[in-house]
Design a protein around this motif. Sequence first.
Motif, short mmCIF file in Angstrom:
data_model
loop_
_atom_site.label_atom_id
_atom_site.label_comp_id
_atom_site.label_asym_id
_atom_site.label_seq_id
_atom_site.Cartn_x
_atom_site.Cartn_y
_atom_site.Cartn_z
N GLN A 11 0.84 -1.20 0.00
CA GLN A 11 0.00 0.00 0.00
C GLN A 11 0.88 1.25 0.00
O GLN A 11 1.81 1.34 0.79
N GLY A 34 -9.72 -3.06 -5.40
CA GLY A 34 -10.06 -2.09 -4.35
C GLY A 34 -11.09 -1.09 -4.87
O GLY A 34 -12.09 -0.80 -4.22
N ARG A 38 -14.84 -0.52 -3.75
CA ARG A 38 -15.27 0.80 -3.26
C ARG A 38 -16.49 1.29 -4.04
O ARG A 38 -17.36 1.95 -3.48
N MET A 55 -13.70 -4.14 4.35
CA MET A 55 -12.70 -3.15 3.95
C MET A 55 -12.38 -2.19 5.08
O MET A 55 -11.22 -1.84 5.31
N THR A 66 -14.12 -12.14 -4.62
CA THR A 66 -13.11 -11.36 -5.34
C THR A 66 -12.89 -11.91 -6.76
O THR A 66 -12.89 -11.15 -7.73
N GLY A 87 -3.94 -4.71 -7.17
CA GLY A 87 -4.60 -5.19 -5.95
C GLY A 87 -5.14 -6.61 -6.08
O GLY A 87 -5.80 -7.11 -5.18
N TYR A 88 -4.87 -7.23 -7.20
CA TYR A 88 -5.32 -8.61 -7.46
C TYR A 88 -4.31 -9.28 -8.38
O TYR A 88 -3.87 -8.63 -9.33
N ARG A 189 -3.13 -3.78 6.73
CA ARG A 189 -2.91 -4.00 5.29
C ARG A 189 -1.45 -4.33 5.02
O ARG A 189 -1.14 -5.17 4.18
P1 AMP Z 1 -6.86 -1.63 -2.04
O1 AMP Z 1 -7.42 -0.35 -2.57
O2 AMP Z 1 -6.27 -2.47 -3.11
O3 AMP Z 1 -5.95 -1.44 -0.88
O4 AMP Z 1 -8.12 -2.47 -1.49
C1 AMP Z 1 -8.91 -1.99 -0.45
C2 AMP Z 1 -9.60 -3.14 0.24
O5 AMP Z 1 -10.41 -3.89 -0.69
C3 AMP Z 1 -8.68 -4.20 0.85
O6 AMP Z 1 -8.22 -3.82 2.12
C4 AMP Z 1 -9.59 -5.41 0.89
O7 AMP Z 1 -10.53 -5.33 1.94
C5 AMP Z 1 -10.35 -5.27 -0.41
N1 AMP Z 1 -9.64 -5.94 -1.54
C6 AMP Z 1 -9.10 -5.35 -2.64
N2 AMP Z 1 -8.53 -6.26 -3.46
C7 AMP Z 1 -8.71 -7.46 -2.88
C8 AMP Z 1 -8.33 -8.80 -3.21
N3 AMP Z 1 -7.64 -9.08 -4.34
N4 AMP Z 1 -8.69 -9.80 -2.37
C9 AMP Z 1 -9.38 -9.55 -1.25
N5 AMP Z 1 -9.74 -8.30 -0.86
C10 AMP Z 1 -9.42 -7.26 -1.65
#
Ligand code: AMP
Length: 233
Positions: A11, A34, A38, A55, A66, A87-88, A189
């Motif tokens: 992050q 993410g 959102r 989240m 996901t 994020g994936y 995170r």
């Molecule tokens: P990010 O903006 O990528 O930090 O994602 C924000 C939040 O979304 C994370 O803290 C998780 O709760 C959820 N999230 C995003 N991508 C994933 C993923 N690939 N697997 C599981 N949860 C995710």
Amino acid sequence: MSLYVILMGVQGAGKGLQAKLIEEHFGIPQVSTGDLFRAMRARTDDLARKVQDIMASGQLVDDDTTNAIVVDRLAQADAQNGVILDGYPRNQVQAAFLEHHLQEKGGRVNAVLLLELDLYVAFKRAFGRVSAADGASYNYYYNADGVDFNWTPAAGSEFPPRLEASLAATGEALKRRPDDASADAIIKRIDTFLETTQPLINYFEVKGIVRKINADQSIDAVWTDIQRALEAL
Ligand code: AMP
């Protein structure tokens, strides 16, 4: 040829920003799970509410939910020449699912770009980050020019002060993501990144597709390194 790129990094490593640059330059859309989650904030159904709760606590959404949201996004018309995944995948179950899914589509993961960043810097980048309506991003620790920052005391003594920010020129109030405003959520995170993402880096490294990029440089310098890595493919 389709181009499937995974952007990885803790992050605050600048994944979102670099994804936008890749998107413009290589003509493939950024898919951020993410952001997809959102966007569910506008919904009030049970699944959307469950995702918001997860989240807000800094935990990960379950793999089935996901993976399903990603499959749906990859099926859309603008994603047919590839995507930049931000994020994936976040763990090996998601990675194996993605590889299998791309294989069925006749593609593969072409590269994993790993944006490397010291974790203390990562914490400050997330905790100090605020953004304007036009998308411009500022930071209490690193990029505070033109911004008035205030630590506003909370009512009562048991809560820590809140960081508020506005543009000096226009007075526009800047937004802080709720999951950035909680130090505990950021730490969770980062912990989750270390625990689940590190094995994933090893998983892709064995396949010889990981490209390491120093993320503790200017945005332009990081972008130059990324372009070099992708053009060498
Ligand atoms: P990010 O903006 O990528 O930090 O994602 C924000 C939040 O979304 C994370 O803290 C998780 O709760 C959820 N999230 C995003 N991508 C994933 C993923 N690939 N697997 C599981 N949860 C995710």
